[in-house]
Design a protein around this motif. Structure first.
Motif, PDB file in Angstrom:
ATOM      1  N   ILE A  75       0.829  -1.211   0.000  1.00 43.40           N
ATOM      2  CA  ILE A  75       0.000   0.000   0.000  1.00 43.40           C
ATOM      3  C   ILE A  75       0.864   1.261   0.000  1.00 43.40           C
ATOM      4  O   ILE A  75       0.474   2.296  -0.525  1.00 43.40           O
ATOM      5  CB  ILE A  75      -0.931  -0.007   1.240  1.00 43.40           C
ATOM      6  N   TYR A  76       2.065   1.152   0.588  1.00 44.97           N
ATOM      7  CA  TYR A  76       2.928   2.320   0.772  1.00 44.97           C
ATOM      8  C   TYR A  76       4.220   2.161  -0.023  1.00 44.97           C
ATOM      9  O   TYR A  76       5.152   1.479   0.426  1.00 44.97           O
ATOM     10  CB  TYR A  76       3.228   2.515   2.259  1.00 44.97           C
ATOM     11  N   PRO A  77       4.303   2.797  -1.192  1.00 49.57           N
ATOM     12  CA  PRO A  77       5.468   2.622  -2.077  1.00 49.57           C
ATOM     13  C   PRO A  77       6.792   3.071  -1.456  1.00 49.57           C
ATOM     14  O   PRO A  77       7.850   2.609  -1.885  1.00 49.57           O
ATOM     15  CB  PRO A  77       5.119   3.491  -3.292  1.00 49.57           C
ATOM     16  N   LEU A  78       6.760   3.948  -0.449  1.00 49.31           N
ATOM     17  CA  LEU A  78       8.009   4.435   0.141  1.00 49.31           C
ATOM     18  C   LEU A  78       8.704   3.393   1.011  1.00 49.31           C
ATOM     19  O   LEU A  78       9.874   3.562   1.380  1.00 49.31           O
ATOM     20  CB  LEU A  78       7.754   5.690   0.963  1.00 49.31           C
ATOM     21  N   ILE A  79       8.000   2.308   1.340  1.00 47.50           N
ATOM     22  CA  ILE A  79       8.560   1.303   2.244  1.00 47.50           C
ATOM     23  C   ILE A  79       9.622   0.465   1.539  1.00 47.50           C
ATOM     24  O   ILE A  79       9.400  -0.065   0.445  1.00 47.50           O
ATOM     25  CB  ILE A  79       7.448   0.380   2.786  1.00 47.50           C
ATOM     26  N   ASN A  80      10.788   0.325   2.180  1.00 46.26           N
ATOM     27  CA  ASN A  80      11.808  -0.624   1.734  1.00 46.26           C
ATOM     28  C   ASN A  80      11.442  -1.985   2.332  1.00 46.26           C
ATOM     29  O   ASN A  80      11.543  -2.193   3.544  1.00 46.26           O
ATOM     30  CB  ASN A  80      13.195  -0.179   2.198  1.00 46.26           C
ATOM     31  N   ARG A  81      11.020  -2.888   1.483  1.00 51.22           N
ATOM     32  CA  ARG A  81      10.491  -4.161   1.982  1.00 51.22           C
ATOM     33  C   ARG A  81      11.558  -4.991   2.672  1.00 51.22           C
ATOM     34  O   ARG A  81      11.296  -5.639   3.690  1.00 51.22           O
ATOM     35  CB  ARG A  81       9.855  -4.942   0.825  1.00 51.22           C
ATOM     36  N   ASP A  82      12.777  -5.006   2.144  1.00 50.66           N
ATOM     37  CA  ASP A  82      13.848  -5.757   2.795  1.00 50.66           C
ATOM     38  C   ASP A  82      14.038  -5.282   4.231  1.00 50.66           C
ATOM     39  O   ASP A  82      14.155  -6.087   5.159  1.00 50.66           O
ATOM     40  CB  ASP A  82      15.169  -5.599   2.037  1.00 50.66           C
ATOM     41  N   LEU A  83      14.065  -3.979   4.411  1.00 49.13           N
ATOM     42  CA  LEU A  83      14.294  -3.411   5.737  1.00 49.13           C
ATOM     43  C   LEU A  83      13.136  -3.732   6.684  1.00 49.13           C
ATOM     44  O   LEU A  83      13.349  -4.128   7.842  1.00 49.13           O
ATOM     45  CB  LEU A  83      14.482  -1.901   5.612  1.00 49.13           C
ATOM     46  N   LEU A  84      11.912  -3.573   6.210  1.00 52.94           N
ATOM     47  CA  LEU A  84      10.747  -3.872   7.043  1.00 52.94           C
ATOM     48  C   LEU A  84      10.703  -5.345   7.425  1.00 52.94           C
ATOM     49  O   LEU A  84      10.533  -5.688   8.605  1.00 52.94           O
ATOM     50  CB  LEU A  84       9.459  -3.498   6.314  1.00 52.94           C
ATOM     51  N   TYR A  85      10.869  -6.216   6.447  1.00 50.56           N
ATOM     52  CA  TYR A  85      10.763  -7.650   6.724  1.00 50.56           C
ATOM     53  C   TYR A  85      11.892  -8.117   7.640  1.00 50.56           C
ATOM     54  O   TYR A  85      11.687  -8.963   8.521  1.00 50.56           O
ATOM     55  CB  TYR A  85      10.761  -8.456   5.431  1.00 50.56           C
ATOM     56  N   ALA A  86      13.093  -7.578   7.445  1.00 48.04           N
ATOM     57  CA  ALA A  86      14.210  -7.936   8.325  1.00 48.04           C
ATOM     58  C   ALA A  86      13.924  -7.486   9.752  1.00 48.04           C
ATOM     59  O   ALA A  86      14.190  -8.216  10.718  1.00 48.04           O
ATOM     60  CB  ALA A  86      15.503  -7.306   7.818  1.00 48.04           C
ATOM     61  N   GLY A  87      13.377  -6.280   9.899  1.00 48.08           N
ATOM     62  CA  GLY A  87      13.016  -5.797  11.225  1.00 48.08           C
ATOM     63  C   GLY A  87      11.999  -6.692  11.902  1.00 48.08           C
ATOM     64  O   GLY A  87      12.085  -6.969  13.109  1.00 48.08           O
ATOM     65  N   ILE A  88      11.029  -7.172  11.144  1.00 52.22           N
ATOM     66  CA  ILE A  88      10.017  -8.086  11.682  1.00 52.22           C
ATOM     67  C   ILE A  88      10.665  -9.390  12.150  1.00 52.22           C
ATOM     68  O   ILE A  88      10.393  -9.879  13.256  1.00 52.22           O
ATOM     69  CB  ILE A  88       8.934  -8.370  10.620  1.00 52.22           C
ATOM     70  N   ILE A  89      11.528  -9.952  11.324  1.00 47.99           N
ATOM     71  CA  ILE A  89      12.155 -11.233  11.645  1.00 47.99           C
ATOM     72  C   ILE A  89      13.053 -11.124  12.873  1.00 47.99           C
ATOM     73  O   ILE A  89      13.109 -12.032  13.704  1.00 47.99           O
ATOM     74  CB  ILE A  89      12.942 -11.756  10.431  1.00 47.99           C
ATOM     75  N   LEU A  90      13.731  -9.998  13.015  1.00 48.90           N
ATOM     76  CA  LEU A  90      14.743  -9.862  14.063  1.00 48.90           C
ATOM     77  C   LEU A  90      14.239  -9.188  15.341  1.00 48.90           C
ATOM     78  O   LEU A  90      14.913  -9.252  16.378  1.00 48.90           O
ATOM     79  CB  LEU A  90      15.939  -9.069  13.528  1.00 48.90           C
ATOM     80  N   HIS A  91      13.073  -8.533  15.309  1.00 45.42           N
ATOM     81  CA  HIS A  91      12.715  -7.614  16.395  1.00 45.42           C
ATOM     82  C   HIS A  91      12.636  -8.270  17.769  1.00 45.42           C
ATOM     83  O   HIS A  91      12.950  -7.643  18.782  1.00 45.42           O
ATOM     84  CB  HIS A  91      11.397  -6.885  16.069  1.00 45.42           C
ATOM     85  N   ASP A  92      12.184  -9.519  17.839  1.00 40.70           N
ATOM     86  CA  ASP A  92      12.017 -10.180  19.141  1.00 40.70           C
ATOM     87  C   ASP A  92      12.923 -11.393  19.315  1.00 40.70           C
ATOM     88  O   ASP A  92      12.798 -12.116  20.308  1.00 40.70           O
ATOM     89  CB  ASP A  92      10.560 -10.637  19.320  1.00 40.70           C
ATOM     90  N   ILE A  93      13.821 -11.630  18.388  1.00 41.32           N
ATOM     91  CA  ILE A  93      14.612 -12.858  18.439  1.00 41.32           C
ATOM     92  C   ILE A  93      15.575 -12.850  19.626  1.00 41.32           C
ATOM     93  O   ILE A  93      16.037 -13.896  20.077  1.00 41.32           O
ATOM     94  CB  ILE A  93      15.341 -13.084  17.097  1.00 41.32           C
ATOM     95  N   GLY A  94      15.840 -11.653  20.170  1.00 42.82           N
ATOM     96  CA  GLY A  94      16.659 -11.556  21.373  1.00 42.82           C
ATOM     97  C   GLY A  94      16.001 -12.175  22.597  1.00 42.82           C
ATOM     98  O   GLY A  94      16.661 -12.405  23.621  1.00 42.82           O
ATOM     99  N   LYS A  95      14.695 -12.461  22.515  1.00 43.22           N
ATOM    100  CA  LYS A  95      13.998 -13.092  23.640  1.00 43.22           C
ATOM    101  C   LYS A  95      14.542 -14.485  23.936  1.00 43.22           C
ATOM    102  O   LYS A  95      14.391 -14.987  25.054  1.00 43.22           O
ATOM    103  CB  LYS A  95      12.498 -13.156  23.364  1.00 43.22           C
TER     104      LYS A  95
END
Length: 323
Positions: free
Chosen positions: A184-204
């Motif tokens: 929906i949002y063309p300004l989004i860098n998908r690699d960056l967003l998806y990487a953030g999702i994958i890594l955001h809680d893995i420190g748990k």
């Protein structure tokens, strides 16, 4: 009482003053000291429908502290009482189950609704599609090192996705949401967003101590002193440096981890400062809150309200009666 009758005693239907005899799973257990110096168990117990009740056992012996730990299936005799407007089970007798009980611990362990290999494949396929080599290398290294643990690790000790495989399911669900919103949002860098999702809680994984049933017994020393956000930023720095990653890429990934809780009082000293970080926070909140709402609503009848839920800012949810 016959075994089949014992197993039909459901937490959802117990009432104040009722005697209880049946099998329950120790989802969490803390041993505390009373004012008179005696030891007691403060427990969360669940039945085979995964409904929960607080449990207490007074005058605990030292040998019982070794036996009745998180992740154990037990047979309990006790009485249902009320404390602070909540039902709780006062345990009179408790023992570990044995073969003669003809019950399986697997029936009492809540697991994710999607196959583990399917979720791992979906996430790995997402990483394989990254076009930024540095983001791909960092994400692949960190995620692949944890795939075995992710097959059972929960996302929390008590709150959202606190079930076997819950952390992986949370990542998987967030990725699905992220892919829907990114288009929906063309300004989004998908690699960056998806990487953030994958890594955001893995420190748990380094924040909590979990057995292979997804039961968290405690927080690690690092989890108590540093938390998962700090630990994951340290890991990102080490992995990024070892791979010779672009410093800007590494900085932005670290900022996404650092800011995804949004508020300082929730562990984020910085608020999101670019679109992918902002979207990560809201996707995280959507998935956590929808999961929590679903769990709470599944425990009440249509046309009724849930108890006030701390994870949802203290609100009581209403379950609709129409399809």
């Amino acid at each position: 009482m016959k075994k089949q009758e014992e197993n039909k005693l459901k937490i959802k239907s117990v009432q104040k003053g009722q005697n209880y005899l049946g099998f329950l799973f120790i989802k969490s257990q803390m041993t505390k000291t009373a004012t008179n110096g005696s030891r007691y168990f403060n427990m969360v117990l669940n039945d085979a429908d995964f409904d929960e009740i607080d449990g207490k056992k007074w005058d605990v012996k030292p040998e019982e502290e070794e036996i009745f730990t998180n992740g154990k299936l037990v047979k309990i005799k006790g009485k249902v009482q009320e404390f602070n407007n909540r039902l709780q089970l006062i345990v009179e007798k408790m023992r570990l189950v044995d073969e003669s009980d003809e019950v399986s611990i697997n029936d009492f362990i809540e697991t994710v609704p999607v196959d583990i290999d399917e979720m791992l494949g979906y996430i790995n396929d997402t990483i394989d599609d990254f076009t930024n080599a540095d983001i791909a290398a960092i994400t692949s290294k960190i995620f692949s090192d944890q795939t075995e643990i992710l097959s059972y690790f929960p996302a929390a000790k008590k709150h959202h996705h606190a079930i076997k495989g819950g952390l992986l399911y949370h990542i998987y669900s967030m990725l699905r949401i992220g892919k829907s919103l990114a288009g929906i949002y063309p300004l989004i860098n998908r690699d960056l967003l998806y990487a953030g999702i994958i890594l955001h809680d893995i420190g748990k994984i380094n924040e909590m101590v979990s057995d292979e049933n997804g039961s968290v017994s405690d927080y690690t020393p690092e989890g108590k002193l540093l938390g998962h956000i700090t630990q994951e930023i340290v890991e990102l720095e080490l992995v990024g440096q070892s791979l010779g990653a672009d410093p800007e890429v590494l900085m932005m990934l670290k900022h996404m981890i650092l800011s995804h809780h949004y508020q300082p009082e929730f562990g984020s000293p910085k608020r999101p400062m670019f679109p992918e970080a902002e979207l990560l926070h809201h996707i995280d909140m959507i998935d956590a809150r929808m999961y929590t709402m679903e769990q709470a609503l599944n425990r009440v009848e249509p046309g009724s309200f849930t108890e006030a839920n701390w994870s949802l800012d203290g609100i009581s949810l209403y379950r609709r009666s129409f399809l």
